[in-house]
Design a protein around this motif. Structure first.
Motif, mmCIF file in Angstrom:
data_model
loop_
_atom_site.group_PDB
_atom_site.id
_atom_site.type_symbol
_atom_site.label_atom_id
_atom_site.label_comp_id
_atom_site.label_asym_id
_atom_site.label_seq_id
_atom_site.Cartn_x
_atom_site.Cartn_y
_atom_site.Cartn_z
ATOM 1 N N GLU A 77 44.496 -52.418 42.494
ATOM 2 C CA GLU A 77 43.891 -53.588 43.145
ATOM 3 C C GLU A 77 44.546 -54.914 42.793
ATOM 4 O O GLU A 77 43.987 -55.967 43.066
ATOM 5 N N GLU A 78 45.664 -54.898 42.105
ATOM 6 C CA GLU A 78 46.366 -56.155 41.862
ATOM 7 C C GLU A 78 47.851 -55.881 41.801
ATOM 8 O O GLU A 78 48.287 -54.750 41.597
ATOM 9 N N ASP A 79 48.645 -56.938 41.979
ATOM 10 C CA ASP A 79 50.108 -56.794 41.956
ATOM 11 C C ASP A 79 50.595 -56.447 40.554
ATOM 12 O O ASP A 79 50.041 -56.977 39.590
ATOM 13 N N PRO A 80 51.636 -55.670 40.440
ATOM 14 C CA PRO A 80 52.296 -54.899 41.509
ATOM 15 C C PRO A 80 51.439 -53.713 41.953
ATOM 16 O O PRO A 80 50.955 -52.957 41.122
ATOM 17 N N LEU A 81 51.288 -53.602 43.271
ATOM 18 C CA LEU A 81 50.413 -52.573 43.837
ATOM 19 C C LEU A 81 51.110 -51.221 43.890
ATOM 20 O O LEU A 81 52.250 -51.117 44.347
ATOM 21 N N ILE A 82 50.401 -50.189 43.466
ATOM 22 C CA ILE A 82 50.971 -48.842 43.486
ATOM 23 C C ILE A 82 51.293 -48.408 44.913
ATOM 24 O O ILE A 82 52.201 -47.600 45.136
ATOM 25 N N ALA A 83 50.589 -49.004 45.884
ATOM 26 C CA ALA A 83 50.866 -48.664 47.285
ATOM 27 C C ALA A 83 52.314 -48.998 47.667
ATOM 28 O O ALA A 83 52.872 -48.413 48.600
ATOM 29 N N LYS A 84 52.949 -49.926 46.914
ATOM 30 C CA LYS A 84 54.337 -50.316 47.210
ATOM 31 C C LYS A 84 55.325 -49.632 46.266
ATOM 32 O O LYS A 84 56.353 -50.201 45.912
ATOM 33 N N TRP A 85 54.978 -48.431 45.824
ATOM 34 C CA TRP A 85 55.792 -47.746 44.819
ATOM 35 C C TRP A 85 57.250 -47.616 45.225
ATOM 36 O O TRP A 85 58.148 -47.704 44.384
ATOM 37 N N ASP A 86 57.507 -47.418 46.512
ATOM 38 C CA ASP A 86 58.899 -47.234 46.943
ATOM 39 C C ASP A 86 59.698 -48.531 46.874
ATOM 40 O O ASP A 86 60.900 -48.520 46.632
ATOM 41 N N GLU A 87 59.003 -49.672 47.038
ATOM 42 C CA GLU A 87 59.698 -50.959 46.936
ATOM 43 C C GLU A 87 59.897 -51.365 45.479
ATOM 44 O O GLU A 87 60.823 -52.098 45.138
ATOM 45 N N LEU A 88 59.009 -50.899 44.624
ATOM 46 C CA LEU A 88 59.034 -51.303 43.212
ATOM 47 C C LEU A 88 60.025 -50.485 42.387
ATOM 48 O O LEU A 88 60.362 -50.864 41.276
ATOM 49 N N SER A 89 60.463 -49.344 42.946
ATOM 50 C CA SER A 89 61.291 -48.443 42.144
ATOM 51 C C SER A 89 62.639 -48.206 42.812
ATOM 52 O O SER A 89 62.779 -48.401 44.017
ATOM 53 N N THR A 90 63.627 -47.756 42.023
ATOM 54 C CA THR A 90 64.978 -47.565 42.560
ATOM 55 C C THR A 90 65.518 -46.146 42.374
ATOM 56 O O THR A 90 66.515 -45.792 42.986
ATOM 57 N N GLN A 91 64.876 -45.364 41.514
ATOM 58 C CA GLN A 91 65.430 -44.039 41.200
ATOM 59 C C GLN A 91 65.070 -43.011 42.289
ATOM 60 O O GLN A 91 64.057 -43.176 42.982
ATOM 61 N N PRO A 92 65.881 -41.950 42.410
ATOM 62 C CA PRO A 92 65.582 -40.934 43.439
ATOM 63 C C PRO A 92 64.293 -40.157 43.170
ATOM 64 O O PRO A 92 63.639 -39.708 44.103
ATOM 65 N N ASN A 93 63.938 -40.006 41.889
ATOM 66 C CA ASN A 93 62.704 -39.296 41.533
ATOM 67 C C ASN A 93 61.649 -40.309 41.063
ATOM 68 O O ASN A 93 61.979 -41.285 40.393
ATOM 69 N N VAL A 94 60.408 -40.028 41.413
ATOM 70 C CA VAL A 94 59.313 -40.920 41.024
ATOM 71 C C VAL A 94 58.197 -40.071 40.429
ATOM 72 O O VAL A 94 57.734 -39.114 41.061
ATOM 73 N N VAL A 95 57.809 -40.396 39.200
ATOM 74 C CA VAL A 95 56.693 -39.704 38.557
ATOM 75 C C VAL A 95 55.554 -40.707 38.386
ATOM 76 O O VAL A 95 55.766 -41.804 37.854
ATOM 77 N N VAL A 96 54.378 -40.353 38.867
ATOM 78 C CA VAL A 96 53.224 -41.254 38.808
ATOM 79 C C VAL A 96 52.158 -40.633 37.906
ATOM 80 O O VAL A 96 51.667 -39.536 38.185
ATOM 81 N N VAL A 97 51.819 -41.331 36.819
ATOM 82 C CA VAL A 97 50.767 -40.853 35.918
ATOM 83 C C VAL A 97 49.606 -41.849 35.944
ATOM 84 O O VAL A 97 49.770 -42.999 35.555
ATOM 85 N N PRO A 98 48.425 -41.423 36.408
ATOM 86 C CA PRO A 98 47.273 -42.326 36.404
ATOM 87 C C PRO A 98 46.767 -42.542 34.977
ATOM 88 O O PRO A 98 46.512 -41.576 34.265
ATOM 89 N N PHE A 99 46.652 -43.802 34.588
ATOM 90 C CA PHE A 99 46.135 -44.143 33.256
ATOM 91 C C PHE A 99 44.618 -44.285 33.376
ATOM 92 O O PHE A 99 44.051 -45.369 33.272
ATOM 93 N N PHE A 100 43.991 -43.137 33.640
ATOM 94 C CA PHE A 100 42.543 -43.074 33.845
ATOM 95 C C PHE A 100 41.980 -41.946 32.981
ATOM 96 O O PHE A 100 42.719 -41.060 32.542
ATOM 97 N N ILE A 101 40.686 -41.968 32.792
ATOM 98 C CA ILE A 101 40.020 -40.996 31.931
ATOM 99 C C ILE A 101 39.799 -39.665 32.643
ATOM 100 O O ILE A 101 39.802 -38.612 32.021
ATOM 101 N N ALA A 102 39.571 -39.692 33.941
ATOM 102 C CA ALA A 102 39.215 -38.456 34.652
ATOM 103 C C ALA A 102 39.887 -38.411 36.018
ATOM 104 O O ALA A 102 40.343 -39.426 36.541
ATOM 105 N N ASP A 103 39.959 -37.203 36.578
ATOM 106 C CA ASP A 103 40.409 -37.080 37.965
ATOM 107 C C ASP A 103 39.199 -37.268 38.866
ATOM 108 O O ASP A 103 38.733 -36.332 39.522
ATOM 109 N N GLY A 104 38.681 -38.475 38.844
ATOM 110 C CA GLY A 104 37.498 -38.800 39.630
ATOM 111 C C GLY A 104 37.889 -39.560 40.883
ATOM 112 O O GLY A 104 38.941 -39.324 41.489
ATOM 113 N N LEU A 105 37.040 -40.489 41.231
ATOM 114 C CA LEU A 105 37.201 -41.247 42.471
ATOM 115 C C LEU A 105 38.586 -41.893 42.585
ATOM 116 O O LEU A 105 39.245 -41.793 43.609
#
Lengths: 269, 207
Positions: free
Chosen positions: A173-201
């Protein structure tokens, strides 16, 4: 071996009235600690589920009670809601002849970086970290929300190790937005790890939509077979993307909870 | 007396009902099942304490049961457990805190908190609930806490010292007899507080 047979442990989670999986990891860590026999009693309590913070102390038989928030960051919940609901007035509170010891939240622990790295490596086996952009995704915004600070801290720690091509903090909900992951990154592979407690909402229903790997919220993980995590890698926007479970589902969290109790004792000694 | 010993005592004296669960003594331990499933012989067998948590989590239509004392416990299962300690853990999953709260009340440690005090304590997004009027409170409680479809707990609190909840029948405020383990509400839950916020913000129709 950590052993406090005359003490109780209360692990506090957020919980949810909407998502059945939100409290799952907190219960699992409690089960793991119960199996270890580390405490005379182990309980969970939640802000949004039962046992509530107003109920839980009535369920504890021991006189010495350690409370560990299963939260990613210090902030509104750890500093305002939990102390208020439990009736705490500091790290050490006497309540009706019982001593409540309020420990630091799990997300503060220095081992978070190792757990994030472990999770990132396990989700993308055989992929060169040097050719990978690693995203650590926090919530961002909100009341006294330090989750963004915590995510930035972890990103700086991991970046300093020089293992990944790049390491980036992004938010829902704030910049840099994860929705723009392709603009924010340059490498061919992208790994996304949520820094959250649970696989909830957030990590199961919201972030996949923001990433573009789900067109609509898939519904709760337990109801849909955790599909979003089983279809890695995703090939989209010219990249190869790997999406990991929330860091709070990592088994190592049980040890982190015990470490926070030990850290409380060490600080009090 | 700790919780396991108190539960053992209650079972020894013939205690067999809590909420929608019926407990029976069997040769190989204790059996828990939905009270509506008495006499059924087609129930799915479960044998682990941990099964209680998943059984409690979803209703018959697989919808999430955020409130474990809602009268929508799923049917069709029976849980065989070897000892009282396992029964205690299972009941803690089916009806979180309900063993502890009742025992604390018997020890004289439960002080009911009136709704006004609960709302006055709220901060952040729930601070607005302090604007809930008495009339809105009565209507909200009538809708959310009703025994038929809302919640099975017995309400111990009032709206304020001078104002009892008068929008629900008397049985909502008296504990069940017949040796049933009571489900007690000594303070409005966060589900009610969250609903109060919606009422104040005009997001739900009152009543």
């Amino acid at each position: 071996m950590f052993s406090k047979p005359d003490s109780a442990l209360v692990i506090v989670g957020h919980g949810s009235t909407l998502n059945p999986d939100s409290s799952g990891p907190t219960w699992e860590h409690a089960d793991a600690i119960t199996q270890l026999g580390a405490f005379g009693e182990v309980h969970c309590a939640f802000w949004k589920e039962e046992p509530s913070l107003r109920q839980v102390l009535h369920c504890v038989n021991k006189r010495e009670i350690y409370v560990v928030p299963n939260f990613i960051s210090e902030g509104y919940f750890t500093q305002t809601v939990i102390p208020r609901e439990l009736g705490l007035n500091g790290p050490l509170t006497e309540i009706a002849g019982r001593t409540v010891k309020y420990c630091a939240p799990v997300g503060n622990h220095s081992r978070m970086s190792d757990l994030l790295l472990k999770r990132a490596a396990s989700i993308a086996p055989g992929v060169s970290p040097k050719e990978t952009s690693l995203f650590i995704v926090g919530h961002g915004t909100g009341l006294n929300d330090n989750s963004a600070v915590a995510a930035k801290r972890e990103v700086e720690r991991i970046r300093s190790l020089g293992l990944y091509g790049e390491v980036i903090a992004a938010y829902m909900e704030e910049d840099p937005l994860i929705a723009k992951w392709d603009e924010l990154s340059t490498q061919p592979n992208v790994v996304v790890v949520p820094f959250f407690i649970a696989d909830g909402l957030h990590s199961y229903e919201d972030i996949p939509v923001l990433l573009g790997i789900a067109s609509t919220s898939p519904g709760a993980a337990s109801a849909t077979g955790a599909g979003v995590f089983t279809q890695n890698p995703y090939r989209l926007r010219g990249r190869t993307l790997f999406y990991a479970n929330s860091i709070g589902t990592e088994e190592g969290f049980a040890e982190v909870i015990l470490d926070q109790v030990a850290a409380f004792d060490a600080a009090a000694a | 007396m700790d919780t396991n010993a108190a539960l053992a005592n209650w079972l020894e004296k013939g205690g067999r009902h809590i909420g929608q669960i019926a407990i029976a003594k069997k040769d190989d331990g204790w059996e828990l099942r939905h009270a509506d499933d008495a006499g059924r012989d087609d129930l799915q067998l479960y044998t682990k304490t941990a099964d209680a948590r998943s059984l409690a989590n979803l209703d018959d239509a697989s919808a999430y049961r955020a409130l474990k004392t809602a009268p929508n416990l799923r049917h069709g299962w029976r849980l065989i457990l070897p000892d009282v300690a396992s029964v205690r853990n299972a009941l803690d999953a089916f009806y979180p805190a309900m063993l502890g709260v009742h025992l604390a009340r018997e020890r004289g440690e439960i002080v009911p908190v009136n709704l006004r005090d609960t709302l006055a304590r709220q901060t952040g997004m729930y601070r607005i609930t302090q604007k809930l009027t008495d009339a809105q409170s009565q209507a909200l409680i009538a809708k959310s806490c009703r025994l038929d479809g809302g919640c099975l707990k017995t309400i111990l609190w009032r709206i304020s010292p001078e104002l009892p909840v008068n929008s629900l029948p008397a049985e909502k405020f008296t504990t069940p007899g017949g040796g049933e383990w009571p489900l007690l509400c000594h303070e409005a839950c966060n589900i009610l507080v969250a609903e109060a916020r919606k009422v104040v913000k005009g997001e739900v129709k009152e009543g």
